[in-house]
Design a protein around this motif. Structure first.
Motif, PDB file in Angstrom:
ATOM      1  N   SER A   2      34.035  29.496  28.914  1.00  0.00           N
ATOM      2  CA  SER A   2      35.221  29.675  29.767  1.00  0.00           C
ATOM      3  C   SER A   2      35.229  31.089  30.336  1.00  0.00           C
ATOM      4  CB  SER A   2      36.508  29.458  28.952  1.00  0.00           C
ATOM      5  OG  SER A   2      36.640  30.496  27.992  1.00  0.00           O
ATOM      6  N   GLY A   3      36.100  31.285  31.320  1.00  0.00           N
ATOM      7  CA  GLY A   3      36.280  32.623  31.868  1.00  0.00           C
ATOM      8  C   GLY A   3      36.848  33.576  30.830  1.00  0.00           C
ATOM      9  N   THR A   4      37.759  33.065  30.008  1.00  0.00           N
ATOM     10  CA  THR A   4      38.354  33.885  28.951  1.00  0.00           C
ATOM     11  C   THR A   4      37.281  34.446  28.026  1.00  0.00           C
ATOM     12  OG1 THR A   4      40.444  32.663  28.959  1.00  0.00           O
ATOM     13  CG2 THR A   4      39.874  33.794  26.924  1.00  0.00           C
ATOM     14  N   GLU A   5      36.371  33.575  27.610  1.00  0.00           N
ATOM     15  CA  GLU A   5      35.288  34.039  26.728  1.00  0.00           C
ATOM     16  C   GLU A   5      34.426  35.083  27.420  1.00  0.00           C
ATOM     17  OE1 GLU A   5      32.643  31.533  24.294  1.00  0.00           O
ATOM     18  OE2 GLU A   5      33.991  29.920  24.874  1.00  0.00           O
ATOM     19  N   GLY A  21      32.967  32.210  36.008  1.00  0.00           N
ATOM     20  CA  GLY A  21      33.499  30.972  35.425  1.00  0.00           C
ATOM     21  C   GLY A  21      33.646  29.998  36.580  1.00  0.00           C
ATOM     22  N   LYS A  22      34.484  29.011  36.437  1.00  0.00           N
ATOM     23  CA  LYS A  22      34.836  28.120  37.545  1.00  0.00           C
ATOM     24  C   LYS A  22      33.602  27.561  38.266  1.00  0.00           C
ATOM     25  CE  LYS A  22      39.314  30.438  37.874  1.00  0.00           C
ATOM     26  NZ  LYS A  22      40.380  29.553  37.445  1.00  0.00           N
ATOM     27  N   VAL A  23      33.259  28.075  39.474  1.00  0.00           N
ATOM     28  CA  VAL A  23      32.177  27.472  40.267  1.00  0.00           C
ATOM     29  C   VAL A  23      30.865  27.396  39.474  1.00  0.00           C
ATOM     30  CG1 VAL A  23      30.741  27.699  42.342  1.00  0.00           C
ATOM     31  CG2 VAL A  23      33.186  28.200  42.477  1.00  0.00           C
ATOM     32  N   GLY A  26      43.325  37.154  42.677  1.00  0.00           N
ATOM     33  CA  GLY A  26      43.796  35.808  43.014  1.00  0.00           C
ATOM     34  C   GLY A  26      44.964  35.383  42.157  1.00  0.00           C
ATOM     35  N   ASN A  27      45.293  36.193  41.158  1.00  0.00           N
ATOM     36  CA  ASN A  27      46.277  35.766  40.159  1.00  0.00           C
ATOM     37  C   ASN A  27      47.653  36.383  40.344  1.00  0.00           C
ATOM     38  OD1 ASN A  27      44.900  33.859  38.264  1.00  0.00           O
ATOM     39  ND2 ASN A  27      43.393  35.498  38.279  1.00  0.00           N
ATOM     40  N   MET A  28      47.862  37.068  41.474  1.00  0.00           N
ATOM     41  CA  MET A  28      49.234  37.428  41.875  1.00  0.00           C
ATOM     42  C   MET A  28      49.406  36.883  43.298  1.00  0.00           C
ATOM     43  SD  MET A  28      48.744  41.568  42.023  1.00  0.00           S
ATOM     44  CE  MET A  28      47.175  42.334  42.485  1.00  0.00           C
ATOM     45  N   ASN A  63      46.537  41.424  37.579  1.00  0.00           N
ATOM     46  CA  ASN A  63      45.209  40.807  37.434  1.00  0.00           C
ATOM     47  C   ASN A  63      45.231  39.991  36.153  1.00  0.00           C
ATOM     48  OD1 ASN A  63      42.614  43.049  38.759  1.00  0.00           O
ATOM     49  ND2 ASN A  63      44.404  42.162  39.714  1.00  0.00           N
ATOM     50  N   TYR A  64      44.616  38.814  36.203  1.00  0.00           N
ATOM     51  CA  TYR A  64      44.526  37.951  35.018  1.00  0.00           C
ATOM     52  C   TYR A  64      43.059  37.819  34.638  1.00  0.00           C
ATOM     53  CZ  TYR A  64      44.871  33.767  32.050  1.00  0.00           C
ATOM     54  OH  TYR A  64      44.801  32.870  31.001  1.00  0.00           O
ATOM     55  N   HIS A  65      42.805  38.021  33.359  1.00  0.00           N
ATOM     56  CA  HIS A  65      41.413  37.935  32.898  1.00  0.00           C
ATOM     57  C   HIS A  65      41.281  36.960  31.741  1.00  0.00           C
ATOM     58  CE1 HIS A  65      40.623  41.406  35.421  1.00  0.00           C
ATOM     59  NE2 HIS A  65      41.576  42.075  34.814  1.00  0.00           N
ATOM     60  N   LEU A  85      33.396  43.751  36.885  1.00  0.00           N
ATOM     61  CA  LEU A  85      34.039  42.938  37.913  1.00  0.00           C
ATOM     62  C   LEU A  85      34.269  41.548  37.342  1.00  0.00           C
ATOM     63  CD1 LEU A  85      32.281  43.798  41.312  1.00  0.00           C
ATOM     64  CD2 LEU A  85      34.248  44.896  40.220  1.00  0.00           C
ATOM     65  N   ASP A  86      35.531  41.148  37.277  1.00  0.00           N
ATOM     66  CA  ASP A  86      35.866  39.799  36.844  1.00  0.00           C
ATOM     67  C   ASP A  86      35.801  38.897  38.070  1.00  0.00           C
ATOM     68  OD1 ASP A  86      36.893  37.415  36.085  1.00  0.00           O
ATOM     69  OD2 ASP A  86      38.703  38.218  35.136  1.00  0.00           O
ATOM     70  N   GLU A  87      34.649  38.233  38.201  1.00  0.00           N
ATOM     71  CA  GLU A  87      34.419  37.346  39.350  1.00  0.00           C
ATOM     72  C   GLU A  87      34.590  35.881  38.951  1.00  0.00           C
ATOM     73  OE1 GLU A  87      32.818  38.168  42.700  1.00  0.00           O
ATOM     74  OE2 GLU A  87      31.389  39.785  42.209  1.00  0.00           O
TER      75      GLU A  87
HETATM   76  N1  PMP Z   1      39.492  35.706  35.068  1.00  0.00           N
HETATM   77  C1  PMP Z   1      40.019  35.297  36.233  1.00  0.00           C
HETATM   78  C2  PMP Z   1      39.935  36.190  37.420  1.00  0.00           C
HETATM   79  C3  PMP Z   1      40.618  34.041  36.327  1.00  0.00           C
HETATM   80  O1  PMP Z   1      41.151  33.646  37.491  1.00  0.00           O
HETATM   81  C4  PMP Z   1      40.671  33.219  35.182  1.00  0.00           C
HETATM   82  C5  PMP Z   1      41.305  31.833  35.203  1.00  0.00           C
HETATM   83  N2  PMP Z   1      42.102  31.520  36.251  1.00  0.00           N
HETATM   84  C6  PMP Z   1      40.110  33.689  33.995  1.00  0.00           C
HETATM   85  C7  PMP Z   1      39.526  34.930  33.972  1.00  0.00           C
HETATM   86  C8  PMP Z   1      40.131  32.853  32.743  1.00  0.00           C
HETATM   87  O2  PMP Z   1      39.275  31.769  32.865  1.00  0.00           O
HETATM   88  P1  PMP Z   1      39.480  30.459  31.957  1.00  0.00           P
HETATM   89  O3  PMP Z   1      40.766  29.856  32.357  1.00  0.00           O
HETATM   90  O4  PMP Z   1      38.265  29.636  32.268  1.00  0.00           O
HETATM   91  O5  PMP Z   1      39.469  30.916  30.533  1.00  0.00           O
END
Ligand code: PMP
Length: 428
Positions: free
Chosen positions: A117-120, A267-269, A211-213, A144-146, A239-241
């Motif tokens: 996941s992106g979180t990991e 993550g994601k794509v 993208g998170n605000m 910013n959300y990470h 850089l959190d991409e």
């Molecule tokens: N970083 C960014 C920039 C995100 O947008 C997100 C999820 N929207 C995350 C980290 C976390 O990813 P995940 O939900 O896959 O854990």
């Protein structure tokens, strides 16, 4: 008359057995009226809910579905991989192929580690930076959300911002103290934090396109300035991409804005709709990670062969022509939304980078957390519900990006704008 009876019945059952009725908070739609939709099927730019209602959709699973849903090449790759075995608990070629593809598209990724996941990815990249530098503190940006790692839920965006709880319960005060929060697009605020930390900043982590605000582009010179501050003090630039990677350009935001990070998170794509993240970057930092080095990080299902196949098949479809198409249709959508709001007398502004777009219900400009929060979220809720009722599914929060996919046609955007004119007309 649209019915949502099955969705409502499923939501009621879900609330009895699942926390808050969902597996991730943004799906509860609390910011826009709190009636979750349950989906059954997706194809291209469309999804069908449990009551059979059809939607043109711009959530794209929150970013992964850049090709649209059910791209035949991806479906075939997933089916082939599944037939070979779901999971080996040992190495397989797909992991090498996806890592090589990531490095080909993003050259700063000298060494790559797959996660789920992106979180990991962000949690692990920060640990790598701390292990490499021997320092404790990190700098992040408000809004910013990470992901939901302990130290990252300080002034976080996305769901945390939508629900008005930027700081989570359950995060140890000691951990939160190691997170310093700067203002997005404000290098001065970063300089001050670095000076006050007296040599103890391990990393700066940033969404290179926020993208998170809602969508907030980096100001001219912002990312370059962060690079300079990191170089001056031996700080690791991350850089959190997770959202911008393979989204705002083939090589991510780092290619679009020509900045070379020390570490990046994806993550994601990169997973094509499967649970995949990855992090990586400079070999000398990544070689601190176990088993090459002393920083521990592992995962039972990391590099899962079916997920690797989905990610690789997705990345193989991406080329410059695809991004040109995305740019053109996203521009059509952005311009159309802005014009429709203007015609309806609704105060609104748009931000867009590539196929990430946000319509903010406020005058703008939106450049950081503070300015994003000036938006009229009540009005956003009415907008979202109006679009839903006309068969357009948008991210259910003012503080998110909508995503255009390669499967959206000019006609799809046209139909979306027809609905938008009607809804904005009722809000003026
Ligand atoms: N970083 C960014 C920039 C995100 O947008 C997100 C999820 N929207 C995350 C980290 C976390 O990813 P995940 O939900 O896959 O854990």
């Amino acid at each position: 008359m649209t019915t949502r009876e099955r969705s409502e019945a499923l939501a009621a059952r879900a609330r009895e057995v699942m926390v808050g009725g969902v597996n991730s908070p943004v799906r509860a739609f609390k910011a826009v009226g709190g009636e979750p939709l349950f989906f059954e099927r997706a194809d291209g730019p469309r999804m069908w809910d449990a009551d059979g209602n059809e939607y043109l959709e711009y959530v794209g699973s929150w970013g992964p579905m850049i090709l649209g849903h059910g791209h035949p090449a991806v479906v075939e790759a997933v089916a082939d991989a599944a037939r070979q075995g779901f999971s080996f608990g040992a190495c397989a070629e797909g992991e090498v192929l996806l890592a090589e593809k990531v490095r080909e598209l993003v050259p700063s990724m000298e060494r790559v580690r797959m996660v789920n996941s992106g979180t990991e990815a962000t949690m692990s990249a920060l640990r790598a930076a701390r292990g490499f530098t021997g320092r404790d503190k990190i700098v992040k940006f408000a809004g910013n959300y990470h992901g939901h790692g302990d130290g990252l839920l300080v002034k976080a965006g996305s769901g945390a911002m939508t629900f008005g709880v930027p700081d989570s319960a359950g995060v140890p005060a000691d951990v939160a103290r190691s997170t310093l929060t700067a203002t997005y697009n404000d290098l001065g605020s970063v300089r001050e934090l670095i000076a006050a930390a007296e040599g103890d900043v391990a990393a700066i982590i940033v969404e290179p396109v926020a993208g998170n605000m809602g969508v907030v582009p980096p100001a001219d010179g912002f990312l370059e300035g962060l690079r300079g501050l990191c170089d001056a003090d031996g700080i690791v630039l991350i850089l959190d991409e997770v959202m911008s990677g393979f989204r705002v350009a083939l090589g991510g935001a780092q290619a679009r804005y020509d900045v070379r990070p020390d570490l990046s998170c994806f993550g994601k794509v990169v997973g094509g709709g499967f649970p995949v993240g990855c992090y990586g970057g400079r070999a000398e930092i990544m070689d601190c990670i176990s088993p090459a080095g002393p920083v521990y990080q592992a995962g039972t299902l990391s590099g899962n062969p079916v997920a690797m196949a989905a990610g690789l098949a997705t990345l193989r479809q991406l080329d410059e022509a695809l991004y040109e198409g995305l740019e053109a249709r996203s521009d059509q959508l952005e311009q159309g939304l802005r014009a429709a709001a203007g015609d309806a007398g609704v105060t609104a502004t748009t931000n867009r980078v590539g196929s990430m777009v946000t319509l903010f219900f406020q005058e703008g400009p939106v450049t950081d957390y503070e300015s994003a929060t000036r938006s009229d979220t009540e009005r956003f809720g009415a907008w979202w519900r109006g679009m839903r009722d006309r068969g357009v599914f948008l991210p259910p929060s003012q503080f998110e990006a909508l995503f255009v996919s390669a499967s959206h046609t000019t006609d799809d955007i046209g139909a979306t704008l027809d609905a938008a004119r009607e809804v904005l007309g009722t809000l003026g």
